[in-house]
Scaffold this active site. Structure first.
Site, PDB file in Angstrom:
ATOM      1  N   LYS A  23      45.619  44.078  58.826  1.00  0.00           N
ATOM      2  CA  LYS A  23      44.857  45.241  59.285  1.00  0.00           C
ATOM      3  C   LYS A  23      45.247  45.630  60.707  1.00  0.00           C
ATOM      4  O   LYS A  23      44.923  46.713  61.157  1.00  0.00           O
ATOM      5  CB  LYS A  23      43.358  44.973  59.164  1.00  0.00           C
ATOM      6  CG  LYS A  23      42.893  43.690  59.823  1.00  0.00           C
ATOM      7  CD  LYS A  23      41.527  43.255  59.283  1.00  0.00           C
ATOM      8  CE  LYS A  23      41.246  41.806  59.625  1.00  0.00           C
ATOM      9  NZ  LYS A  23      40.260  41.160  58.808  1.00  0.00           N
ATOM     10  N   LYS A  34      53.269  39.508  56.368  1.00  0.00           N
ATOM     11  CA  LYS A  34      51.954  39.563  55.708  1.00  0.00           C
ATOM     12  C   LYS A  34      51.315  40.952  55.893  1.00  0.00           C
ATOM     13  O   LYS A  34      51.457  41.555  56.956  1.00  0.00           O
ATOM     14  CB  LYS A  34      51.091  38.481  56.361  1.00  0.00           C
ATOM     15  CG  LYS A  34      49.673  38.417  55.901  1.00  0.00           C
ATOM     16  CD  LYS A  34      48.892  37.352  56.669  1.00  0.00           C
ATOM     17  CE  LYS A  34      48.249  37.901  57.910  1.00  0.00           C
ATOM     18  NZ  LYS A  34      47.133  37.131  58.440  1.00  0.00           N
ATOM     19  N   LYS A  82      50.163  35.127  67.273  1.00  0.00           N
ATOM     20  CA  LYS A  82      49.226  36.011  67.987  1.00  0.00           C
ATOM     21  C   LYS A  82      49.481  36.008  69.483  1.00  0.00           C
ATOM     22  O   LYS A  82      49.293  37.018  70.151  1.00  0.00           O
ATOM     23  CB  LYS A  82      47.769  35.625  67.692  1.00  0.00           C
ATOM     24  CG  LYS A  82      47.320  36.112  66.328  1.00  0.00           C
ATOM     25  CD  LYS A  82      45.820  36.345  66.279  1.00  0.00           C
ATOM     26  CE  LYS A  82      45.408  36.979  64.964  1.00  0.00           C
ATOM     27  NZ  LYS A  82      43.973  37.037  64.770  1.00  0.00           N
TER      28      LYS A  82
HETATM   29  P1  TYM Z   1      40.880  37.103  58.292  1.00  0.00           P
HETATM   30  O1  TYM Z   1      39.682  37.823  58.755  1.00  0.00           O
HETATM   31  O2  TYM Z   1      42.192  37.395  58.937  1.00  0.00           O
HETATM   32  O3  TYM Z   1      41.063  37.334  56.747  1.00  0.00           O
HETATM   33  C1  TYM Z   1      39.985  37.147  55.834  1.00  0.00           C
HETATM   34  C2  TYM Z   1      40.514  36.539  54.548  1.00  0.00           C
HETATM   35  O4  TYM Z   1      41.536  37.378  54.000  1.00  0.00           O
HETATM   36  C3  TYM Z   1      42.708  36.604  53.754  1.00  0.00           C
HETATM   37  N1  TYM Z   1      43.892  37.439  53.976  1.00  0.00           N
HETATM   38  C4  TYM Z   1      44.877  37.601  53.103  1.00  0.00           C
HETATM   39  N2  TYM Z   1      45.071  37.100  51.881  1.00  0.00           N
HETATM   40  C5  TYM Z   1      46.195  37.473  51.225  1.00  0.00           C
HETATM   41  N3  TYM Z   1      47.119  38.331  51.735  1.00  0.00           N
HETATM   42  C6  TYM Z   1      46.964  38.854  52.967  1.00  0.00           C
HETATM   43  N4  TYM Z   1      47.876  39.698  53.444  1.00  0.00           N
HETATM   44  C7  TYM Z   1      45.801  38.500  53.713  1.00  0.00           C
HETATM   45  N5  TYM Z   1      45.325  38.845  54.934  1.00  0.00           N
HETATM   46  C8  TYM Z   1      44.160  38.179  55.083  1.00  0.00           C
HETATM   47  C9  TYM Z   1      42.640  35.450  54.753  1.00  0.00           C
HETATM   48  O5  TYM Z   1      43.396  34.357  54.325  1.00  0.00           O
HETATM   49  C10 TYM Z   1      41.166  35.156  54.788  1.00  0.00           C
HETATM   50  O6  TYM Z   1      40.799  34.304  53.734  1.00  0.00           O
HETATM   51  N6  TYM Z   1      40.096  32.707  60.532  1.00  0.00           N
HETATM   52  C11 TYM Z   1      39.780  33.534  59.374  1.00  0.00           C
HETATM   53  C12 TYM Z   1      38.308  33.877  59.292  1.00  0.00           C
HETATM   54  C13 TYM Z   1      37.443  32.683  59.340  1.00  0.00           C
HETATM   55  C14 TYM Z   1      37.226  31.748  58.285  1.00  0.00           C
HETATM   56  C15 TYM Z   1      36.289  30.815  58.788  1.00  0.00           C
HETATM   57  C16 TYM Z   1      37.733  31.648  56.983  1.00  0.00           C
HETATM   58  C17 TYM Z   1      36.654  32.318  60.395  1.00  0.00           C
HETATM   59  N7  TYM Z   1      35.969  31.192  60.053  1.00  0.00           N
HETATM   60  C18 TYM Z   1      35.841  29.759  57.998  1.00  0.00           C
HETATM   61  C19 TYM Z   1      37.293  30.567  56.213  1.00  0.00           C
HETATM   62  C20 TYM Z   1      36.362  29.646  56.708  1.00  0.00           C
HETATM   63  C21 TYM Z   1      40.537  34.838  59.486  1.00  0.00           C
HETATM   64  O7  TYM Z   1      40.960  35.246  60.540  1.00  0.00           O
HETATM   65  O8  TYM Z   1      40.622  35.542  58.308  1.00  0.00           O
END
Ligand code: TYM
Length: 333
Positions: free
Chosen positions: A202, A199, A117
């Site tokens: 969005k 990956k 990032k």
């Molecule tokens: P975020 O918002 O990027 O994504 C949310 C969830 O979607 C999963 N994910 C994917 N899984 C499979 N293939 C992909 N291409 C893909 N893109 C996203 C992510 O693994 C995630 O589970 N830091 C986290 C949000 C967060 C969080 C937390 C998660 C904040 N606090 C506490 C768990 C527990 C994040 O940016 O996910």
């Protein structure tokens, strides 16, 4: 006498940044949905995390609303699970400070997502981007979950949350539960349709690289028809065939079929028919979600009622853990 069995606890969050994708759905949200009957679940929209990259205030607000509405449209039930917006429970930011003072710079510098990032947003490598995993650790540890359902890309952040919790407990005494990651066998890493070594995200500039949960049927099918494969033919999973392997993974995750069954179902077919079939399966799965979303987003006051009630419930749990952690460190309370 009938003893009530305590359900195990689950916590997870999602950032409200841009359109949620098929990757979010298959890697995380679909599992959240499957877990809500068996577990005591808490799910949050991680708005505080989203400002580690610059947000346009008007778009940001509307994305927070739409992410809440989408969670409901997916079938998450506020009567079964606690649904809330992270910033509505101030203990997240507060515990994050306590944990920051017990986290080493060295361990944060190893985080691959920070490296990716900060390269992508070179003009805004802020301290929040760096310490983001500590806030994520706070999100998790406040609720003492047994499991945290996430996609494979969040595994490293979860490991650091475990390390931080173990260290805190060792120094100050038992406060936090050590959570286990819950990563599904299929769908844990959905790749870009245009560059299957990357990956699905969005924030991708190429709209054909990802499928948004709210894309319409024609768009979904068109994106799958354009998905990058290879020139070799043959529908099976292999390291040399990242595009085809990704499509097989998506189809298996959507239909619940094993990878082996998917391979035999498509064996002998051309890529054109294969891509169309995957696109149709995804479109069939997402269509009812989009339909429900369009109803739910119209009723802002009901949405507001749900996330406010969720925050009140969440805060009761969060405040207890936060108080205990503060007390152990020696604060006057
Ligand atoms: P975020 O918002 O990027 O994504 C949310 C969830 O979607 C999963 N994910 C994917 N899984 C499979 N293939 C992909 N291409 C893909 N893109 C996203 C992510 O693994 C995630 O589970 N830091 C986290 C949000 C967060 C969080 C937390 C998660 C904040 N606090 C506490 C768990 C527990 C994040 O940016 O996910």
């Amino acid at each position: 006498m009938c003893e009530e069995v305590q359900k195990k606890k689950v916590l997870s969050c999602i950032q409200p940044s841009g359109m949620l994708t098929l990757g979010n759905y298959l890697g995380a949200l679909k599992n959240w949905l499957n877990m809500q009957d068996e577990f005591d679940c808490t799910f949050a929209v991680a708005d505080l995390h989203a400002i580690t990259v610059r947000q346009d205030p008007v778009k940001f607000r509307s994305q927070i609303y739409s992410t809440c509405a989408l969670l409901l449209a997916l079938g998450l039930d506020p009567n079964k699970s606690t649904l809330f917006i992270q910033s509505h429970v101030p203990e997240h930011a507060a515990l994050s400070w306590l944990l920051s003072c017990n986290t080493q710079l060295g361990e944060m510098s190893r985080m691959t997502q920070f490296k990716d990032k900060s390269a992508k947003h070179a003009d805004n490598v802020n301290v929040g981007l760096f310490s983001y995993p500590v806030l994520m650790a706070a999100d998790i540890l406040l609720y003492k979950p047994d499991f945290v359902p996430v996609g494979a890309d969040q595994k490293q952040h979860l490991e650091i949350a475990r390390d931080i919790a173990e260290r805190f407990n060792r120094i100050y005494g038992e406060v936090f539960t050590i959570p286990e990651p819950y990563i599904a066998k299929t769908g844990a890493k959905v790749m870009s349709l245009q560059d299957p070594d990357k990956k699905m995200s969005k924030s991708d500039d190429n709209l054909n690289a990802y499928v948004a949960i709210l894309d319409d049927r024609d768009t979904i099918i068109r994106k799958f028809k354009r998905a990058v494969t290879d020139s070799e033919g043959g529908i099976y999973v292999s390291e040399d065939k990242p595009g085809v392997s990704n499509l097989i993974g998506i189809y298996s995750a959507v239909t619940g079929k094993t990878v082996k069954d998917t391979e035999s179902e498509f064996s002998g077919l051309g890529y054109g028919d294969f891509k169309l079939a995957v696109g149709e399966a995804v479109a069939d799965e997402l269509a009812p979600i989009k339909q429900r979303y369009e109803e739910i987003i119209k009723d802002k006051s009901e949405l507001e009622r749900i996330y406010k009630e969720g925050a009140a419930r969440a805060e009761k749990v969060a405040a207890k853990t936060y108080f205990k952690a503060m007390k152990k460190v020696g604060f006057v309370l």
